[in-house]
Design a protein around this motif. Sequence first.
Motif, PDB file in Angstrom:
ATOM      1  N   PRO A  99       0.819  -1.216   0.000  1.00  0.00           N
ATOM      2  CA  PRO A  99       0.000   0.000   0.000  1.00  0.00           C
ATOM      3  C   PRO A  99       0.852   1.265   0.000  1.00  0.00           C
ATOM      4  CG  PRO A  99       0.114  -0.918   2.196  1.00  0.00           C
ATOM      5  CD  PRO A  99       0.817  -1.886   1.299  1.00  0.00           C
ATOM      6  N   ALA A 100       0.234   2.417  -0.291  1.00  0.00           N
ATOM      7  CA  ALA A 100       0.956   3.697  -0.287  1.00  0.00           C
ATOM      8  C   ALA A 100       1.244   4.136   1.134  1.00  0.00           C
ATOM      9  CB  ALA A 100       0.129   4.757  -1.008  1.00  0.00           C
ATOM     10  N   GLN A 101       0.308   3.846   2.031  1.00  0.00           N
ATOM     11  CA  GLN A 101       0.541   4.142   3.442  1.00  0.00           C
ATOM     12  C   GLN A 101       0.055   2.949   4.253  1.00  0.00           C
ATOM     13  OE1 GLN A 101      -1.938   6.872   5.708  1.00  0.00           O
ATOM     14  NE2 GLN A 101      -0.104   7.929   6.444  1.00  0.00           N
ATOM     15  N   ALA A 102       0.891   2.542   5.210  1.00  0.00           N
ATOM     16  CA  ALA A 102       0.472   1.446   6.067  1.00  0.00           C
ATOM     17  C   ALA A 102       0.158   2.000   7.450  1.00  0.00           C
ATOM     18  CB  ALA A 102       1.565   0.385   6.152  1.00  0.00           C
ATOM     19  N   VAL A 103      -0.925   1.535   8.030  1.00  0.00           N
ATOM     20  CA  VAL A 103      -1.279   1.926   9.396  1.00  0.00           C
ATOM     21  C   VAL A 103      -1.179   0.676  10.250  1.00  0.00           C
ATOM     22  CG1 VAL A 103      -3.063   2.890  10.877  1.00  0.00           C
ATOM     23  CG2 VAL A 103      -2.845   3.679   8.522  1.00  0.00           C
ATOM     24  N   ILE A 104      -0.168   0.641  11.115  1.00  0.00           N
ATOM     25  CA  ILE A 104       0.081  -0.588  11.856  1.00  0.00           C
ATOM     26  C   ILE A 104      -0.268  -0.396  13.331  1.00  0.00           C
ATOM     27  CG2 ILE A 104       1.836  -2.293  12.434  1.00  0.00           C
ATOM     28  CD1 ILE A 104       3.247  -1.480   9.819  1.00  0.00           C
ATOM     29  N   PRO A 105      -1.403  -0.939  13.752  1.00  0.00           N
ATOM     30  CA  PRO A 105      -1.808  -0.784  15.157  1.00  0.00           C
ATOM     31  C   PRO A 105      -0.810  -1.453  16.100  1.00  0.00           C
ATOM     32  CG  PRO A 105      -3.647  -1.564  13.825  1.00  0.00           C
ATOM     33  CD  PRO A 105      -2.413  -1.681  12.988  1.00  0.00           C
ATOM     34  N   GLY A 152       9.925   2.508   4.574  1.00  0.00           N
ATOM     35  CA  GLY A 152       9.567   3.913   4.381  1.00  0.00           C
ATOM     36  C   GLY A 152       9.787   4.705   5.647  1.00  0.00           C
ATOM     37  N   LYS A 153       9.004   5.785   5.758  1.00  0.00           N
ATOM     38  CA  LYS A 153       9.237   6.751   6.819  1.00  0.00           C
ATOM     39  C   LYS A 153       8.030   6.774   7.770  1.00  0.00           C
ATOM     40  CE  LYS A 153      10.700  11.605   6.908  1.00  0.00           C
ATOM     41  NZ  LYS A 153      10.874  12.725   5.973  1.00  0.00           N
ATOM     42  N   VAL A 154       8.311   6.783   9.056  1.00  0.00           N
ATOM     43  CA  VAL A 154       7.227   6.881  10.031  1.00  0.00           C
ATOM     44  C   VAL A 154       6.670   8.298   9.961  1.00  0.00           C
ATOM     45  CG1 VAL A 154       6.626   6.781  12.481  1.00  0.00           C
ATOM     46  CG2 VAL A 154       8.284   5.166  11.534  1.00  0.00           C
ATOM     47  N   SER A 155       5.424   8.444   9.521  1.00  0.00           N
ATOM     48  CA  SER A 155       4.887   9.791   9.369  1.00  0.00           C
ATOM     49  C   SER A 155       4.257  10.283  10.661  1.00  0.00           C
ATOM     50  CB  SER A 155       3.887   9.849   8.225  1.00  0.00           C
ATOM     51  OG  SER A 155       2.768   9.071   8.534  1.00  0.00           O
ATOM     52  N   LYS A 156       3.673   9.409  11.434  1.00  0.00           N
ATOM     53  CA  LYS A 156       3.168   9.806  12.750  1.00  0.00           C
ATOM     54  C   LYS A 156       2.819   8.578  13.566  1.00  0.00           C
ATOM     55  CE  LYS A 156      -1.538  10.514  11.047  1.00  0.00           C
ATOM     56  NZ  LYS A 156      -2.748  11.282  11.035  1.00  0.00           N
ATOM     57  N   ILE A 157       2.778   8.806  14.870  1.00  0.00           N
ATOM     58  CA  ILE A 157       2.264   7.763  15.757  1.00  0.00           C
ATOM     59  C   ILE A 157       1.026   8.356  16.393  1.00  0.00           C
ATOM     60  CG2 ILE A 157       2.703   6.341  17.781  1.00  0.00           C
ATOM     61  CD1 ILE A 157       5.664   6.409  17.012  1.00  0.00           C
ATOM     62  N   ASP A 158      -0.099   7.852  15.980  1.00  0.00           N
ATOM     63  CA  ASP A 158      -1.363   8.473  16.364  1.00  0.00           C
ATOM     64  C   ASP A 158      -2.356   7.337  16.623  1.00  0.00           C
ATOM     65  OD1 ASP A 158      -3.261  10.339  16.855  1.00  0.00           O
ATOM     66  OD2 ASP A 158      -3.361  11.144  14.825  1.00  0.00           O
ATOM     67  N   ASP A 172       4.671   6.079   5.718  1.00  0.00           N
ATOM     68  CA  ASP A 172       4.563   6.405   4.291  1.00  0.00           C
ATOM     69  C   ASP A 172       5.541   5.504   3.555  1.00  0.00           C
ATOM     70  OD1 ASP A 172       2.659   8.325   4.643  1.00  0.00           O
ATOM     71  OD2 ASP A 172       4.125   9.907   5.035  1.00  0.00           O
ATOM     72  N   VAL A 173       5.018   4.725   2.608  1.00  0.00           N
ATOM     73  CA  VAL A 173       5.834   3.687   1.987  1.00  0.00           C
ATOM     74  C   VAL A 173       6.786   4.276   0.955  1.00  0.00           C
ATOM     75  CG1 VAL A 173       5.748   1.584   0.612  1.00  0.00           C
ATOM     76  CG2 VAL A 173       4.044   1.973   2.388  1.00  0.00           C
ATOM     77  N   GLU A 174       8.048   3.846   1.024  1.00  0.00           N
ATOM     78  CA  GLU A 174       9.034   4.174  -0.008  1.00  0.00           C
ATOM     79  C   GLU A 174       9.733   2.875  -0.373  1.00  0.00           C
ATOM     80  OE1 GLU A 174      11.633   7.146   1.650  1.00  0.00           O
ATOM     81  OE2 GLU A 174       9.925   8.342   2.299  1.00  0.00           O
ATOM     82  N   GLY A 175       9.592   2.435  -1.608  1.00  0.00           N
ATOM     83  CA  GLY A 175      10.258   1.212  -2.070  1.00  0.00           C
ATOM     84  C   GLY A 175       9.779  -0.008  -1.306  1.00  0.00           C
TER      85      GLY A 175
END
Lengths: 443, 288, 319
Positions: free
Chosen positions: A29-35, A77-83, A99-102
């Motif tokens: 995915p383009a962004q992963a949300v990992i609980p 990728g890069k951790v965009s936030k912890i929310d 946010d996924v990169e490669g």
Amino acid sequence: MLKTFRIGGIHPPENKLSVWKKVSVLPVPAQAVIPLGQHIGAPAQAVVKKGDMVKVGTLLGKSGGFISSNIHSSVSGKVSKIDSAVDASGYKRPAVYIDVEGDEWEEAIDRSDTPAKECLLSTREIIDRITGAGVVGLGGATFPTQVKLTPPAGMKAEMLIINGVECEPYLTSDHSLMTEKGEEVLAGVAILMKAAGVDKAVVGIENNKPDAIAYLRDLAKGYQGIEVAPLKVKYPQGGEKQLIDAVMRRQVKSGALPISVGAVVQNVGTAYAVYEAVQKNKPLVERIVTVTGGGVREPSNFLVRIGTPVRDLIEAAGGMTGDAGKIIGGGPMMGKALVSEDVPITKGSSGILVLPRVESVRKPARSCIRCAKCVQACPMGLNPSLLMNAAEFAAWELAEKNYIVDCIECGSCSFTCPANRPLLDHIRMGKGKVMGIIRGRKS
Amino acid sequence: MILIAIITLGGIGVVSSGLLYVASKKFEVYENPLVAQVQEALPAANCGGCGYPGCSGFAGACVGAQSLDGLLCPVGGAAVMNRIAAILGKDAAGVEPKIAVVRCNGNCEARPRVNRYDGARNCAIAASLYGGETGCSYGCLGYGDCVTACTFAAIGINPATGLPEVAEDRCTSCGACVKACPKGIIELRKKGPKSRRIFVGCVNKDKGGVARKACSSACIGCSKCEKECKFDAITIADNLAYIDPQKCRLCRKCTASCPTGAIYELNFPPPRKEAVAAAGQVSEEKTN
Amino acid sequence: MENKLIISPSPHIHGGDSIQRNMYGVLLALVPAFAVSVYYFGMGALVVTAVSVASCVLAEYLIQRFLLKREPSIGDGSAILTGVLLAFNLPSNLPAWIIVIGALAAIGIGKMSFGGLGNNIFNPALVGRVFLLISFPAQMTTWPLPGKLPMEYTDSITGATTLSLLNEGGGSLPSVVDMLLGNMGGSLGEVSAAALLLGFVYLLARKIITWHIPVAVIATAFAMTGVMYLADPLSYADPVVHLLSGGLLLGAIFMATDYVTSPMSSSGMIVYGVGIGLLTSVIRLFGSYPEGVSFAILIMNALTPLINTYFKPKHFGGK
């Protein structure tokens, strides 16, 4: 006569729509949300912060207690936030947004496909690897696997039971896993046998999956002590206690653990995850998910990264039909209705079921006619009608005396009720209340 | 013939009365007569608001206790406690009249639905399932567990707003609704002089933007009211304002300062025109 | 309809069973017995059943609509079933006005006064029947003899039932074949054992009822009357005669199994069935009434809450 459990049970329509579909790999995915809480027990403690770069397999959260589990990144990728994010529980819970990169993986992970049967590690090392990889029960209960493998002092396991029942209608993820990754599953079973210190394992599979039974039977010839047991189709055979009863003819007493009758039960998906964790050093970052139901165009099975939004899966399955009314995380009997398509896939997501609107709405409840069909259906030998009344009128003592805490929430009572009464709704609530009262009494 | 009948029936009567006498002596349970006296003084609502199982349980506790501190029949209030004190020859603790207030004003307009609930109509069940039909996971679910819990018919769901409303003349502040609400929305607050009181009608702890998006009458934790208050009665915690009923002097400055109209005042004389505009329609409904 | 996602607790599917399905299922199972009664009692059977059903349904509708001010629920089929069962327990020449009184007693006293379907303690049809039996003993115990599709309603030739022959002594009993087919005097629905058993098989096949209650009732009554027969064959009748005569089969299969008034657990059902079998036999063998099934079921109905308390379902894992 095929084996099955001895009390109650029902026969819901199987509806295995996606059974002929091979597992296909879903794009990252383009962004992963990992609980951080994807398991029963304490949520993991985040060990990354905003802006950190992570790879597939990087530890995101460290186990937060005895009953807890590690959480790894499933993407790079890069951790965009912890929310917080609304997860399948319907509530907002802490999650790591990436946010996924490669698609870069941690070097320690062996990504080859060659099956590795031999395992020379000690029991301790195996359990450590399972703990490290964050493996939890993949049948849906998401109980941390290492805890089940470390029995309380004085208890000894006799037999490992592998749950390949998949008694939930619609779902086919375990079925596809067994037919496509049978070799690895059995290697995982062998590792689990070693970890649990038993020399006998039985893989229980309902006989509506003859291909899986035949395939695993054939493969099991190469292993010592692994046996495949075909079971008569009956819901909820996948319930831990029901499966033990079906396979061993022993009933776990009220409040006791399976180990009290000498059994350790693990799901086939868990066996596969254990294989990957131990032999390939791969943490639990992806799983097979069935996307199915009359509300999606092309029911399919996907290999999905944890944290992928449900929306991506539904799109990959051809999208929703216009009249879709309900999205369920899991199967129709025990799954949870999801509040939105943005909910991420977690370790426990065995399927995404989309029901058309007409199938989504319950019929109005009528008054109880005491037909006792719920009593006949209950696989725990309870009286659901009585328990519902007790819960509705807050008669907690009565509910406790009639074993409300033994309810496994399988839904057979509500499914059966000719008066469409929401039996399980009330019983589940009452069970929670009574368990709270019991805990309060103990402390 | 008649004689036989008389003898038989008489015999049965004598034997039965003997049995009853023996049974009543043998199985007699001694009870302090004071308990019965205290119970007589109680309102016999058996609501459990005192924390004991029914009025007889409370009476037993009063008789057994060293002092009456901490024992309170919320239904009877000061009058009943004084009577009990007189019976037992103990001092009654001071009682302040309280009343239940509903701290949610997310009516259908303010808080649009985002999904539809189709389970058993019971707040506890819905709350254990998920956050609720609207974007606000803190607000009232509206299935009326508080209504079921109330023994005095003092709380009811207003069909127009979908929210519970308290009938002040009937509320005995027993606290049954407070315990029943799975969202912890109902609070027992000081009744206040002439029943006047001011409170924040929201329990949403989300960040301002999130809360505002879910409900137009949510408290967004902007702390304007906190600054306005001269008596330090308002505190902000978790993006949510709380007015301490002990410190509040009912000056009503905070009500006007709230940008979302989340602060409610009850039973004040009709506000001046400009205040009406600020407080908005919702609070008017509430006041009526 | 609004286009929002629907949320509900699990399970998300339902088996499709309904109260209607069960009620109409039982009615369907009663069709063979009805056909036999029409064959033997003709017009009388038709009139009695029609009057009984119509007055039961009307009574339920009127009470719900005007007394309880509720949405009438006659569509669920339970009032129709009560009407049919009441009719099956009446002689086929009973005057219509008596049937109407019976229907009012069944629905009004037996069902609605408790709060409607699901809340009644006693089987409504039996309440109606016993009400009539006590109020109109003469009319209720005069049975027309079976003919072949007789067209007259109230003026048929009457005679004794098998059980009243047994109770009073004398007379010749019908043959076993006649009892199976229904060629004997009696209430209109109870005469043909074969038709009732056919209905039983249907109910079992569709899983509307379980075997426990009927089998327990029949086995107990058979055993009890059998023991007495073996002890003294001259004073007591063959157990087969007991089994096939009177309302035993109708009661065991269709009345005792009424959902609302029977126990919920399998063990409870067995206890309840044994109780009915015992009481029926005792009343038949030693009582002054020739038939005891109705009373036996009503007495056990009263004990059902107690049975439910002491006979719980078999709990997984035992104690």
